[in-house]
Design an enzyme around this catalytic site. Structure first.
Site, PDB file in Angstrom:
ATOM      1  N   HIS A  20      11.486  11.439 -23.062  1.00  0.00           N
ATOM      2  CA  HIS A  20      11.272  11.084 -24.470  1.00  0.00           C
ATOM      3  C   HIS A  20       9.991  11.809 -24.846  1.00  0.00           C
ATOM      4  CE1 HIS A  20      13.808   7.145 -24.153  1.00  0.00           C
ATOM      5  NE2 HIS A  20      14.492   8.245 -23.917  1.00  0.00           N
ATOM      6  N   GLU A  74      22.719  12.072 -29.109  1.00  0.00           N
ATOM      7  CA  GLU A  74      23.376  11.115 -28.215  1.00  0.00           C
ATOM      8  C   GLU A  74      23.885   9.858 -28.903  1.00  0.00           C
ATOM      9  OE1 GLU A  74      20.608   9.025 -25.564  1.00  0.00           O
ATOM     10  OE2 GLU A  74      19.042  10.425 -26.173  1.00  0.00           O
ATOM     11  N   ARG A 118      28.794   6.851 -24.560  1.00  0.00           N
ATOM     12  CA  ARG A 118      27.740   7.676 -25.152  1.00  0.00           C
ATOM     13  C   ARG A 118      28.003   9.114 -24.727  1.00  0.00           C
ATOM     14  NH1 ARG A 118      23.853   4.878 -23.732  1.00  0.00           N
ATOM     15  NH2 ARG A 118      23.090   5.857 -21.826  1.00  0.00           N
ATOM     16  N   GLU A 169      25.860  12.728 -24.766  1.00  0.00           N
ATOM     17  CA  GLU A 169      24.502  13.218 -25.009  1.00  0.00           C
ATOM     18  C   GLU A 169      24.346  14.655 -24.536  1.00  0.00           C
ATOM     19  OE1 GLU A 169      21.441  11.222 -22.681  1.00  0.00           O
ATOM     20  OE2 GLU A 169      19.905  11.909 -24.090  1.00  0.00           O
ATOM     21  N   HIS A 223      20.097   0.422 -20.841  1.00  0.00           N
ATOM     22  CA  HIS A 223      19.242   0.895 -19.744  1.00  0.00           C
ATOM     23  C   HIS A 223      19.707   0.331 -18.408  1.00  0.00           C
ATOM     24  CE1 HIS A 223      15.699   1.944 -22.663  1.00  0.00           C
ATOM     25  NE2 HIS A 223      16.707   2.769 -22.749  1.00  0.00           N
ATOM     26  N   ASP A 275       0.822  -1.216   0.000  1.00  0.00           N
ATOM     27  CA  ASP A 275       0.000   0.000   0.000  1.00  0.00           C
ATOM     28  C   ASP A 275       0.855   1.265   0.000  1.00  0.00           C
ATOM     29  OD1 ASP A 275       0.992  -0.288   2.509  1.00  0.00           O
ATOM     30  OD2 ASP A 275      -0.892   0.107   3.544  1.00  0.00           O
ATOM     31  N   HIS A 284      16.091  12.124 -29.368  1.00  0.00           N
ATOM     32  CA  HIS A 284      14.631  12.166 -29.206  1.00  0.00           C
ATOM     33  C   HIS A 284      14.245  13.575 -28.794  1.00  0.00           C
ATOM     34  CE1 HIS A 284      15.558  11.998 -24.871  1.00  0.00           C
ATOM     35  NE2 HIS A 284      16.431  11.053 -25.192  1.00  0.00           N
ATOM     36  N   TYR A 337      29.127   0.695 -28.271  1.00  0.00           N
ATOM     37  CA  TYR A 337      29.032  -0.279 -27.178  1.00  0.00           C
ATOM     38  C   TYR A 337      29.665  -1.569 -27.645  1.00  0.00           C
ATOM     39  CZ  TYR A 337      25.619   3.346 -26.399  1.00  0.00           C
ATOM     40  OH  TYR A 337      25.020   4.573 -26.287  1.00  0.00           O
ATOM     41  N   ASP A 340      24.523   8.562 -17.463  1.00  0.00           N
ATOM     42  CA  ASP A 340      23.391   9.153 -18.184  1.00  0.00           C
ATOM     43  C   ASP A 340      22.403   9.577 -17.113  1.00  0.00           C
ATOM     44  OD1 ASP A 340      21.112   9.748 -19.634  1.00  0.00           O
ATOM     45  OD2 ASP A 340      21.243   7.999 -20.946  1.00  0.00           O
ATOM     46  N   ASP A 351      18.708  15.748 -19.788  1.00  0.00           N
ATOM     47  CA  ASP A 351      19.074  14.374 -20.182  1.00  0.00           C
ATOM     48  C   ASP A 351      20.477  14.427 -20.768  1.00  0.00           C
ATOM     49  OD1 ASP A 351      19.214  11.781 -21.036  1.00  0.00           O
ATOM     50  OD2 ASP A 351      17.608  11.933 -22.526  1.00  0.00           O
ATOM     51  N   HIS A 378      21.082   2.064 -31.156  1.00  0.00           N
ATOM     52  CA  HIS A 378      19.946   2.952 -30.868  1.00  0.00           C
ATOM     53  C   HIS A 378      19.969   4.159 -31.786  1.00  0.00           C
ATOM     54  CE1 HIS A 378      22.493   5.839 -28.628  1.00  0.00           C
ATOM     55  NE2 HIS A 378      23.055   4.802 -28.038  1.00  0.00           N
TER      56      HIS A 378
END
Ligand code: GLY
Ligand code: MN
Ligand code: MN
Length: 448
Positions: A369, A392, A420, A422, A250, A45, A362, A396, A267, A279, A358
């Protein structure tokens, strides 16, 4: 007597009134039903801190759950903005905090009329009567959707006698998101503020990061800065990824120890009190020195990112920004021997996707996003002043994905490098403004 939350200049009712006026104009004769977000359960809860629905926020500035806004262009002036809200109630406010109630909805938030949310089922049909259509986003608001459908069905049932019913249910998305895509000057000001705080946090993180520290400790430094600066907190789960963890796009576990010789990819961006977001991604060596391989890939990503940022200007497209970055990356990967072939053919075949999987950015705004079309039919949306996007690109290098046929196996010395870079970039009349320029990214600035 409980006091109401402080109001700041940036959430003044006039700003929201202007947005509603533009939205009402675009609706034509359709009546819009825009629900607020509900509280979301964290576990058992216990609930997550409240996060307003960005469409609802954009039109109202009202930061409570369980509310619905009606925008009614078919009604006379003075009856076009109706808010259904949680009523004031002492016991609830003791447990959950201040509510504006119906009086606050009118006096502070400029509603023409306000009612307790419990009355929505009885009143909705009346308010929608006479509209040519109903603008409501199906599939997202399970509590409100049956009420809208029931009101519309009732109109259709009675149409032979009443002589009128809304012809159809339309999604408000295209209209509302087109408005949200083009940021007004006061929104750009807020995005600059989100960018400032986010950039400062990245600078602090680079100063503290060192071998032996955990990713979580670096995350704490970043998020402490967000909170100290008055932001709500992180705009999304902060990614603090040492070494090979950076190859997980992610990654949010943030529970590994940082090692010398590895890179750290961060990030992270903050969300302000009025939900505008930063971002930013930066990548640097944990111990202050790039290895040869790390430096080569860092400089390649940086070159791709700088070329893509430089391309942002009115008349260009987000697709073009992506392609700009991609051309630099793929050409560089060929030069380093990580890909074999001719640049444009490799791009066409997608032969780079085990290393760059990727898109290059965006839209950015009230959502990280952010809403807004990238494409309309066959056409890519043209960049205009006031649009804000991230740029960005990254690389990888790991063995998670298979190497495409005809491409070389990745040598061990490259593996575990995830990079990366960005930035948040606003399209301006003359070209662009890098909102996040205060977060350094030059190769030399990443070393110590
Ligand atoms: N932080 C999410 C993204 O960069 O898109
Ligand atoms: Mn992003
Ligand atoms: Mn990001």
């Amino acid at each position: 007597m409980p006091t109401s939350p402080a109001l700041d200049a940036l959430t003044q009712p006039a700003v929201f009134a202007q947005r509603r006026a533009r939205f009402l104009e675009g609706l034509g004769g359709a009546a819009a039903v825009i629900p607020a977000a509900p509280l979301a359960v964290h576990h058992a809860d216990c609930e997550w801190p409240f996060r307003q629905n960005s469409d609802f926020w954009y039109l109202t500035g009202f930061d409570e759950p369980d509310a619905v806004a009606l925008l009614l262009p078919h009604r006379p002036e003075g009856e076009r903005f109706v808010l259904f809200v949680q009523p004031r109630e002492a016991t609830s406010e003791v447990w959950h905090g201040f509510r504006w109630g119906t009086e606050g909805a009118v006096e502070r938030f400029g509603a023409d009329l306000a009612h307790p949310i419990e009355q929505l089922p009885q009143r909705l049909a009346d308010y929608l009567k006479g509209a040519d259509g109903i603008a409501f986003r199906v599939g997202k608001h399970p509590k409100v959707e049956p009420l809208v459908i029931a009101a519309w069905a009732g109109q259709l049932d009675r149409a032979p006698r009443n002589g009128h019913a809304a012809l159809g249910l339309v999604a408000p998305d295209a209209l509302l998101h087109e408005l949200r895509l083009r940021k007004q000057p006061e929104e750009l000001e807020r995005l600059r503020e989100a960018a400032r705080i986010s950039a400062e946090a990245h600078e602090l993180a680079r100063q503290v990061a060192r071998p032996g520290l955990s990713e979580r400790q670096v995350q704490a430094v970043i998020e402490q800065h967000f909170l100290e600066q008055g932001a709500r907190g992180p705009a999304y789960g902060s990614i603090v990824a040492g070494g090979d963890n950076a190859c997980v796009l992610h990654y949010t576990a943030n529970n590994a120890v940082l090692n010398g010789g590895e890179l750290l990819l961060i990030d992270a961006g903050c969300s302000l009190s009025d939900y505008y977001n930063g971002d930013i991604t930066r990548t640097f060596p944990v111990d202050g020195r790039f290895t040869g391989e790390q430096r080569a890939l860092y400089e390649l990503v940086l070159a791709a990112q700088e070329a893509a940022v430089a391309a942002v200007a009115p008349g260009f497209t987000a697709e073009g920004v992506h392609e700009t970055a991609l051309r630099v990356l793929v050409a560089g990967l060929v030069e380093l021997g990580l890909l074999v072939g001719e640049r444009d053919g490799l791009i066409e075949q997608g032969a780079y996707r085990h290393l760059y999987m990727h898109r290059t950015g965006h839209w950015l705004g009230l959502d990280v996003h952010d809403v807004g079309a990238y494409r309309l039919g066959e056409h890519h949306v043209t960049l205009e002043p006031g649009m804000v996007l991230t740029v960005e690109p990254g690389l990888y290098v790991s063995d998670r994905l298979p190497v495409p046929e005809g491409q070389p196996a990745v040598a061990e010395r490259w593996k575990g490098i995830g990079i990366r870079i960005e930035d948040d970039v606003a399209v301006s009349e003359r070209g662009h403004e890098v909102l996040t320029a205060a977060a350094l990214k030059a190769t030399s600035a990443m070393e110590r």
